[in-house]
Design a protein around this motif. Sequence first.
Motif, PDB file in Angstrom:
ATOM      1  N   ASN A 191     -30.179  12.145  56.055  1.00 29.03           N
ATOM      2  CA  ASN A 191     -28.771  12.157  55.649  1.00 29.03           C
ATOM      3  C   ASN A 191     -28.528  11.483  54.306  1.00 29.03           C
ATOM      4  N   ASP A 192     -29.496  10.753  53.827  1.00 25.66           N
ATOM      5  CA  ASP A 192     -29.379   9.990  52.581  1.00 25.66           C
ATOM      6  C   ASP A 192     -29.089  10.933  51.409  1.00 25.66           C
ATOM      7  N   PRO A 193     -27.986  10.736  50.681  1.00 19.71           N
ATOM      8  CA  PRO A 193     -27.695  11.598  49.522  1.00 19.71           C
ATOM      9  C   PRO A 193     -28.808  11.607  48.480  1.00 19.71           C
ATOM     10  N   GLN A 194     -29.614  10.547  48.446  1.00 23.29           N
ATOM     11  CA  GLN A 194     -30.726  10.467  47.509  1.00 23.29           C
ATOM     12  C   GLN A 194     -32.065  10.802  48.171  1.00 23.29           C
ATOM     13  N   GLY A 195     -31.979  11.303  49.410  1.00 20.27           N
ATOM     14  CA  GLY A 195     -33.172  11.699  50.144  1.00 20.27           C
ATOM     15  C   GLY A 195     -33.601  13.112  49.812  1.00 20.27           C
ATOM     16  N   PRO A 196     -34.766  13.534  50.285  1.00 22.96           N
ATOM     17  CA  PRO A 196     -35.351  14.827  49.886  1.00 22.96           C
ATOM     18  C   PRO A 196     -34.580  16.064  50.321  1.00 22.96           C
ATOM     19  N   LEU A 197     -33.741  15.936  51.352  1.00 27.22           N
ATOM     20  CA  LEU A 197     -33.005  17.104  51.833  1.00 27.22           C
ATOM     21  C   LEU A 197     -31.686  17.321  51.109  1.00 27.22           C
ATOM     22  N   TRP A 198     -31.158  16.269  50.483  1.00 22.28           N
ATOM     23  CA  TRP A 198     -29.818  16.336  49.899  1.00 22.28           C
ATOM     24  C   TRP A 198     -29.766  16.133  48.385  1.00 22.28           C
ATOM     25  N   TYR A 199     -30.771  15.517  47.804  1.00 23.78           N
ATOM     26  CA  TYR A 199     -30.679  15.072  46.410  1.00 23.78           C
ATOM     27  C   TYR A 199     -30.597  16.243  45.429  1.00 23.78           C
ATOM     28  N   ARG A 200     -29.641  16.170  44.513  1.00 26.95           N
ATOM     29  CA  ARG A 200     -29.469  17.181  43.465  1.00 26.95           C
ATOM     30  C   ARG A 200     -29.672  16.583  42.062  1.00 26.95           C
ATOM     31  N   GLY A 201     -30.064  15.338  42.000  1.00 21.68           N
ATOM     32  CA  GLY A 201     -30.129  14.635  40.718  1.00 21.68           C
ATOM     33  C   GLY A 201     -31.173  15.144  39.748  1.00 21.68           C
ATOM     34  N   LEU A 202     -32.114  15.956  40.224  1.00 26.26           N
ATOM     35  CA  LEU A 202     -33.069  16.569  39.303  1.00 26.26           C
ATOM     36  C   LEU A 202     -32.465  17.769  38.593  1.00 26.26           C
ATOM     37  N   VAL A 203     -31.280  18.189  39.067  1.00 28.64           N
ATOM     38  CA  VAL A 203     -30.607  19.365  38.514  1.00 28.64           C
ATOM     39  C   VAL A 203     -29.382  18.976  37.700  1.00 28.64           C
ATOM     40  N   VAL A 204     -28.572  18.062  38.239  1.00 27.95           N
ATOM     41  CA  VAL A 204     -27.287  17.731  37.627  1.00 27.95           C
ATOM     42  C   VAL A 204     -26.941  16.285  37.934  1.00 27.95           C
ATOM     43  N   ARG A 205     -26.090  15.695  37.130  1.00 21.82           N
ATOM     44  CA  ARG A 205     -25.600  14.342  37.371  1.00 21.82           C
ATOM     45  C   ARG A 205     -24.070  14.357  37.361  1.00 21.82           C
ATOM     46  N   ASN A 206     -23.488  13.721  38.371  1.00 17.36           N
ATOM     47  CA  ASN A 206     -22.034  13.648  38.505  1.00 17.36           C
ATOM     48  C   ASN A 206     -21.705  12.385  39.286  1.00 17.36           C
TER      49      ASN A 206
END
Length: 354
Positions: free
Chosen positions: A243-258
């Motif tokens: 469930n972690d937003p920075q975990g492998p299932l949810w993280y989008r930070g390699l694509v975009v930053r917001n």
Amino acid sequence: MLRLLVWHLMVIAAALIPSAAVPQPAPQRIVAIGDLHGDFEAWRAIAAAAGIADAKGQWTGGNATLVQVGDVVDRGPDSLKIIQDLMRLQKEAPRRGGRVVALLGNHEAMMMTDDMRYVHPGEYAAFADRDSKGRRDRNYEINKTAIEAAYRARTPDMSAAAIKEEWMKITPLGKIEYTLAWRPDGELGRWALDNPAVVKLGDSLFVHGGISSAYASQSVEDINRKVSTALKTRNAAPTAIINDPQGPLWYRGLVVRNDSDAATVAPVPPGSTVAPTILEEIDMVLRNYGVKRIVVGHTPTREGIIEGAGGKLWRTDSAISRAYGGKLTYLEIIGDRVTAHEVPRPASKPWSTQ
């Protein structure tokens, strides 16, 4: 004599190395398919165009490796059919020298923790049988006191008849069976537990969302073990790896930053005072896992598969499902050659919303 001694020492050393740490040969051909979200016709069309499976869903990929990057479920009505295909192909492919890897996506994890907010009604209908109505009625009677208490905590004067009508409305036939199937001991739950969250194949690292700097120092094996444990215990805590937003299932930070989206905010790595940029974080992941590229899904775009960071990041979520109306695509990796392919969308009947 010296050569013999050295050889014996090498054999002993190799035996002491964990099997997961021994480099595995890269597959000759890898086909990666992004988020499918219940669109069975799209899946079959892509699989056939990629030479992975025929029109009946039988393996035709030879010694190739198929990686489906997660999020088979939700949005569309036919995820069960796709999962049944993947289950069968996971058994068929090895007999012909191939392999099928079905990665866990955040939506599979949501099913395992009873988060059904994006489930298409057709998903429930696929699990309905001749006893579904009786099973639902019995379930209501068994839990009637608790159900009425929950409703009246929100609406104190709600009648018993109104409560039952409302509960039946939000519990369509097949929902109970669907929910049970996704429990850790259910058919789909067991399948999910057998699937990894991250896999390394040759020079490529595959993960549904992304690897943030908070997880980049952890091995593939450690991440997969933690994900499996969280799924088995149906851990709904916000800090759990599933469930972690920075975990492998949810993280989008390699694509975009917001800054307003926690899943795109890069954590500050240990020993540093500032968060890495996208390129710095991508390079960190590549370096730590010894790969040349990262292949992700999760962040949709209707433009098709997108190459980023000079070929270091490949985004396979091309909004494939008709729920999004994007492009049907697959990514092909042969050695150092990476090619994005587009497939015509097959004609099909509109999805029912009932």
